[in-house]
Enzyme design. Sequence first.
Site, mmCIF file in Angstrom:
data_model
loop_
_atom_site.group_PDB
_atom_site.id
_atom_site.type_symbol
_atom_site.label_atom_id
_atom_site.label_comp_id
_atom_site.label_asym_id
_atom_site.label_seq_id
_atom_site.Cartn_x
_atom_site.Cartn_y
_atom_site.Cartn_z
ATOM 1 C CE LYS A 10 -15.392 4.587 2.299
ATOM 2 N NZ LYS A 10 -13.951 4.943 2.403
ATOM 3 C CE1 TYR A 50 -13.655 7.644 -2.394
ATOM 4 C CE2 TYR A 50 -14.182 5.476 -3.256
ATOM 5 C CZ TYR A 50 -14.137 6.374 -2.201
ATOM 6 O OH TYR A 50 -14.559 5.995 -0.946
ATOM 7 C CG ASN A 114 -12.237 4.725 5.670
ATOM 8 O OD1 ASN A 114 -13.104 4.351 4.889
ATOM 9 N ND2 ASN A 114 -11.521 5.815 5.463
ATOM 10 C CG HIS A 117 -17.854 8.703 0.780
ATOM 11 N ND1 HIS A 117 -16.692 9.367 0.444
ATOM 12 C CD2 HIS A 117 -18.873 9.454 0.276
ATOM 13 C CE1 HIS A 117 -17.005 10.465 -0.250
ATOM 14 N NE2 HIS A 117 -18.317 10.541 -0.371
ATOM 15 C CD GLU A 128 -19.172 12.801 -2.912
ATOM 16 O OE1 GLU A 128 -19.821 12.586 -1.864
ATOM 17 O OE2 GLU A 128 -17.940 12.985 -2.921
HETATM 18 P P1 DAT Z 1 -12.303 10.559 3.300
HETATM 19 O O1 DAT Z 1 -12.948 9.222 2.996
HETATM 20 O O2 DAT Z 1 -12.068 10.737 4.777
HETATM 21 O O3 DAT Z 1 -13.004 11.720 2.652
HETATM 22 P P2 DAT Z 1 -10.277 10.862 1.225
HETATM 23 O O4 DAT Z 1 -11.328 11.489 0.385
HETATM 24 O O5 DAT Z 1 -8.998 11.584 1.394
HETATM 25 O O6 DAT Z 1 -10.823 10.496 2.683
HETATM 26 O O7 DAT Z 1 -9.909 9.433 0.631
HETATM 27 C C1 DAT Z 1 -10.927 8.588 0.124
HETATM 28 C C2 DAT Z 1 -10.671 7.180 0.603
HETATM 29 O O8 DAT Z 1 -9.448 6.712 0.038
HETATM 30 C C3 DAT Z 1 -10.480 7.053 2.116
HETATM 31 O O9 DAT Z 1 -11.693 6.885 2.791
HETATM 32 C C4 DAT Z 1 -9.621 5.834 2.210
HETATM 33 C C5 DAT Z 1 -8.766 5.887 0.962
HETATM 34 N N1 DAT Z 1 -7.462 6.498 1.249
HETATM 35 C C6 DAT Z 1 -7.199 7.803 1.483
HETATM 36 N N2 DAT Z 1 -5.895 8.011 1.710
HETATM 37 C C7 DAT Z 1 -5.325 6.783 1.619
HETATM 38 C C8 DAT Z 1 -3.998 6.299 1.755
HETATM 39 N N3 DAT Z 1 -2.985 7.125 2.035
HETATM 40 N N4 DAT Z 1 -3.779 4.966 1.613
HETATM 41 C C9 DAT Z 1 -4.799 4.111 1.323
HETATM 42 N N5 DAT Z 1 -6.066 4.502 1.185
HETATM 43 C C10 DAT Z 1 -6.329 5.813 1.329
HETATM 44 MG MG MG Z 2 -13.212 12.188 0.676
#
Ligand code: DAT
Ligand code: MG
Length: 137
Positions: A10, A50, A114, A117, A128
């Site tokens: 990212k 997303y 973080n 992805h 994707e």
């Molecule tokens: P991952 O990236 O581990 O698959 P995800 O698909 O649940 O996680 O979420 C996508 C991204 O969205 C994640 O990398 C960071 C952001 N995100 C997820 N939960 C969040 C939250 N509670 N607050 C802020 N950003 C969040």
């Molecule tokens: Mg995810």
Amino acid sequence: MSERTLVLIKPDGVARGLVGEVVARIERRGLKLVALELKNVADDLAAKHYAEHEGKPFYQSLLDFITSGPLVAAVVEGPRAVGAFRQIAGGTDPVDKAAPGSIRGDFALEVQENIVHGSDSAESAAREIELWFPGLS
Ligand code: DAT
Ligand code: MG
């Protein structure tokens, strides 16, 4: 049996100079790169990527973040590539969920920034990969 997963480094990972570090961890594990591209992401691609998070409180912020600067998109292949990369990445929350030794556990402090992805299932990976690398054979 080999499978493929979509990996994004990212904008925070690119800005912090962690592309080589992430790629090295992928390769060290034995996974192979089959596509790799530095990209500036358009709003519509970010929204499609997303789509599952539409309506959540962090959705707009997530789109703003992912379009904030260049990122690296890659397709990674190997046995159980989806799960193997999720393991290398660590859990979504870098402090509460990602173990030390994982990418997020070693390099991140905040949930949004973080670093990486990785697709969460074989079905997500297929969707994707077609989104980011249409027609990749
Ligand atoms: P991952 O990236 O581990 O698959 P995800 O698909 O649940 O996680 O979420 C996508 C991204 O969205 C994640 O990398 C960071 C952001 N995100 C997820 N939960 C969040 C939250 N509670 N607050 C802020 N950003 C969040
Ligand atoms: Mg995810």
